[in-house]
Design an enzyme around this catalytic site. Structure first.
Site, PDB file in Angstrom:
ATOM      1  N   HIS A  28       0.788   3.335 -10.772  1.00 47.31           N
ATOM      2  CA  HIS A  28      -0.260   3.667  -9.781  1.00 47.31           C
ATOM      3  C   HIS A  28       0.357   4.475  -8.634  1.00 47.31           C
ATOM      4  O   HIS A  28       0.299   4.076  -7.466  1.00 47.31           O
ATOM      5  CB  HIS A  28      -0.839   2.341  -9.285  1.00 47.31           C
ATOM      6  CG  HIS A  28      -2.119   2.413  -8.517  1.00 47.31           C
ATOM      7  ND1 HIS A  28      -2.276   3.170  -7.386  1.00 47.31           N
ATOM      8  CD2 HIS A  28      -3.309   1.793  -8.711  1.00 47.31           C
ATOM      9  CE1 HIS A  28      -3.503   2.998  -6.916  1.00 47.31           C
ATOM     10  NE2 HIS A  28      -4.157   2.175  -7.709  1.00 47.31           N
ATOM     11  N   ASP A  77     -12.451   8.509  -7.391  1.00 47.23           N
ATOM     12  CA  ASP A  77     -11.907   7.323  -8.082  1.00 47.23           C
ATOM     13  C   ASP A  77     -12.315   7.443  -9.554  1.00 47.23           C
ATOM     14  O   ASP A  77     -13.420   7.062  -9.935  1.00 47.23           O
ATOM     15  CB  ASP A  77     -12.475   6.048  -7.431  1.00 47.23           C
ATOM     16  CG  ASP A  77     -11.683   4.813  -7.834  1.00 47.23           C
ATOM     17  OD1 ASP A  77     -10.846   4.907  -8.759  1.00 47.23           O
ATOM     18  OD2 ASP A  77     -11.908   3.744  -7.231  1.00 47.23           O
ATOM     19  N   ARG A  99       0.848  -1.202   0.000  1.00 45.56           N
ATOM     20  CA  ARG A  99       0.000   0.000   0.000  1.00 45.56           C
ATOM     21  C   ARG A  99       0.881   1.249   0.000  1.00 45.56           C
ATOM     22  O   ARG A  99       1.429   1.655   1.023  1.00 45.56           O
ATOM     23  CB  ARG A  99      -0.906  -0.010   1.244  1.00 45.56           C
ATOM     24  CG  ARG A  99      -1.895   1.140   1.272  1.00 45.56           C
ATOM     25  CD  ARG A  99      -2.878   1.098   0.143  1.00 45.56           C
ATOM     26  NE  ARG A  99      -3.700  -0.108   0.197  1.00 45.56           N
ATOM     27  CZ  ARG A  99      -4.330  -0.611  -0.880  1.00 45.56           C
ATOM     28  NH1 ARG A  99      -4.248  -0.011  -2.056  1.00 45.56           N
ATOM     29  NH2 ARG A  99      -5.053  -1.720  -0.767  1.00 45.56           N
ATOM     30  N   GLU A 127      -2.297   8.585 -11.554  1.00 37.73           N
ATOM     31  CA  GLU A 127      -1.715   7.430 -12.233  1.00 37.73           C
ATOM     32  C   GLU A 127      -1.648   7.666 -13.742  1.00 37.73           C
ATOM     33  O   GLU A 127      -2.646   8.008 -14.365  1.00 37.73           O
ATOM     34  CB  GLU A 127      -2.562   6.195 -11.929  1.00 37.73           C
ATOM     35  CG  GLU A 127      -2.810   6.015 -10.431  1.00 37.73           C
ATOM     36  CD  GLU A 127      -3.910   5.010 -10.126  1.00 37.73           C
ATOM     37  OE1 GLU A 127      -4.092   4.063 -10.908  1.00 37.73           O
ATOM     38  OE2 GLU A 127      -4.595   5.184  -9.104  1.00 37.73           O
TER      39      GLU A 127
HETATM   40  O1  TA6 Z   1      -6.524   3.148  -9.372  1.00 30.64           O
HETATM   41  C1  TA6 Z   1      -7.631   3.313  -8.538  1.00 30.64           C
HETATM   42  C2  TA6 Z   1      -8.024   1.950  -8.008  1.00 30.64           C
HETATM   43  O2  TA6 Z   1      -8.327   1.091  -9.063  1.00 30.64           O
HETATM   44  C3  TA6 Z   1      -9.196   2.140  -7.039  1.00 30.64           C
HETATM   45  O3  TA6 Z   1     -10.426   1.736  -7.585  1.00 30.64           O
HETATM   46  C4  TA6 Z   1      -8.782   1.415  -5.776  1.00 30.64           C
HETATM   47  O4  TA6 Z   1      -9.385   0.241  -5.570  1.00 30.64           O
HETATM   48  C5  TA6 Z   1      -7.274   1.389  -5.922  1.00 30.64           C
HETATM   49  O5  TA6 Z   1      -6.960   1.374  -7.273  1.00 30.64           O
HETATM   50  C6  TA6 Z   1      -6.452   0.437  -5.108  1.00 30.64           C
HETATM   51  O6  TA6 Z   1      -6.470  -0.850  -5.599  1.00 30.64           O
HETATM   52  P1  TA6 Z   1      -5.725  -2.017  -4.842  1.00 30.64           P
HETATM   53  O7  TA6 Z   1      -5.950  -3.235  -5.701  1.00 30.64           O
HETATM   54  O8  TA6 Z   1      -4.266  -1.641  -4.758  1.00 30.64           O
HETATM   55  O9  TA6 Z   1      -6.344  -2.110  -3.479  1.00 30.64           O
END
Ligand code: TA6
Length: 304
Positions: free
Chosen positions: A177, A221, A78, A278
């Site tokens: 990301h 989002d 994270r 991103e």
């Molecule tokens: O990029 C945004 C996203 O797709 C959100 O919808 C959110 O769920 C985030 O990424 C985090 O995803 P993850 O799979 O790392 O928990």
């Protein structure tokens, strides 16, 4: 792939002059690369070729990493810069496949390290899908090679080059990301996406149009479509510029408090200090790569 030996990595790739690049074992038994030169420091995990930190000298870290991040083989981290590849978000036909693909949860191979003429340090990683285990190859049968070049200096430059090694066209979805470190989310604005159309995931991917700069006062989002242009994050204390090439979409995400609380690894007040912007090719903007062809996604982050 077996975890490479730290001594072997250091023997083949460490740099110890005025600039430094060294490998060490990190939490969860995952090797890390630590880089320091006259311009910046950086830390990269070999799992996912995942940048965990990049701090230009005299600056707070530009990259946010959750205080509650966990490090374990096969689990995404994270924070930092997860690589979403070779698909973004949910897999288009099989919801059992991992969200955002598998690149972020497998070990990448270090191929080269070097000090460039201007003093920046570059490290090159590779992921060859033909060498992945059977489960992953079943999810992604098309032989594909990803090369990821990370250049650490006053700016951070990331280049993700995808080559289709199969004899069929492949559909590529991807994103860097990146979790940016912001001093206060409620004072942060994002410019460069005014007037652009986006898909709003919080309202079932409804298509909307951005009115003015983006401010974040609740869960955001969004996938901004056809946005090849630069974007700037302004958190009042500094501006972070994102310059990109080969990326048609820009995803902006902050889960806000309620969703963050359900996530378990974002920290209690984490959402106040992070913002994902991103550089992606997602939704309507996924790419088709013909057999033998390559695609390069390139971003450069700078701070002022
Ligand atoms: O990029 C945004 C996203 O797709 C959100 O919808 C959110 O769920 C985030 O990424 C985090 O995803 P993850 O799979 O790392 O928990």
């Amino acid at each position: 792939m077996n975890t490479p030996d730290i001594n072997d990595l250091n023997k083949s790739f460490s740099i110890d002059s005025n600039q430094h690049l060294n490998f060490k074992m990190g939490d969860g038994g995952i090797p890390l690369v630590e880089i320091e030169n006259e311009f910046a420091t950086a830390v990269i995990s070999l799992q996912g070729a995942h940048v965990l930190s990049w701090a230009p000298k005299g600056e707070a870290d530009v990259i946010w990493l959750s205080t509650d991040a966990t490090f374990a083989m096969g689990k995404s981290v994270r924070g930092g810069i997860p690589l979403c590849w070779p698909w973004f978000g949910a897999h288009e036909s099989n919801t059992n496949f991992p969200a955002h693909g598998f690149a972020r949860t497998v070990l990448w191979t270090v191929k080269q390290t070097q000090v460039l003429d201007n003093g920046e340090i570059q490290i090159l990683f590779q992921l060859n899908t033909s060498t992945l285990d059977e489960t992953l190859q079943a999810m992604w049968p098309l032989a594909t090679l990803a090369v990821y070049k990370i250049t650490v200096g006053q700016t951070l430059t990331l280049e993700l080059i995808t080559t289709n090694k199969s004899d069929e066209p492949l559909t590529l979805g991807q994103a860097l990301h990146t979790y940016f470190n912001v001093s206060d989310i409620e004072q942060t604005t994002v410019s460069g996406l005014e007037g652009k159309d986006y898909l709003d995931k919080t309202t079932g991917f409804e298509r909307k149009t951005q009115d003015g700069n983006i401010t974040i006062k609740q869960e955001v989002d969004r996938i901004y479509l056809q946005t090849a242009n630069d974007v700037v994050i302004d958190d009042v204390k500094r501006k972070i510029k994102i310059e990109k090439k080969g990326s048609l979409s820009t995803v902006v995400w902050n889960p806000w408090q309620e969703v963050a609380n359900t996530m378990g690894d974002l920290g209690t007040e984490g959402y106040r200090h992070m913002l994902c912007v991103e550089s992606a090719n997602a939704a309507d903007d996924v790419m088709t790569i013909a057999p033998g062809e390559s695609h390069t996604l390139r971003v450069c982050y700078s701070v002022s």
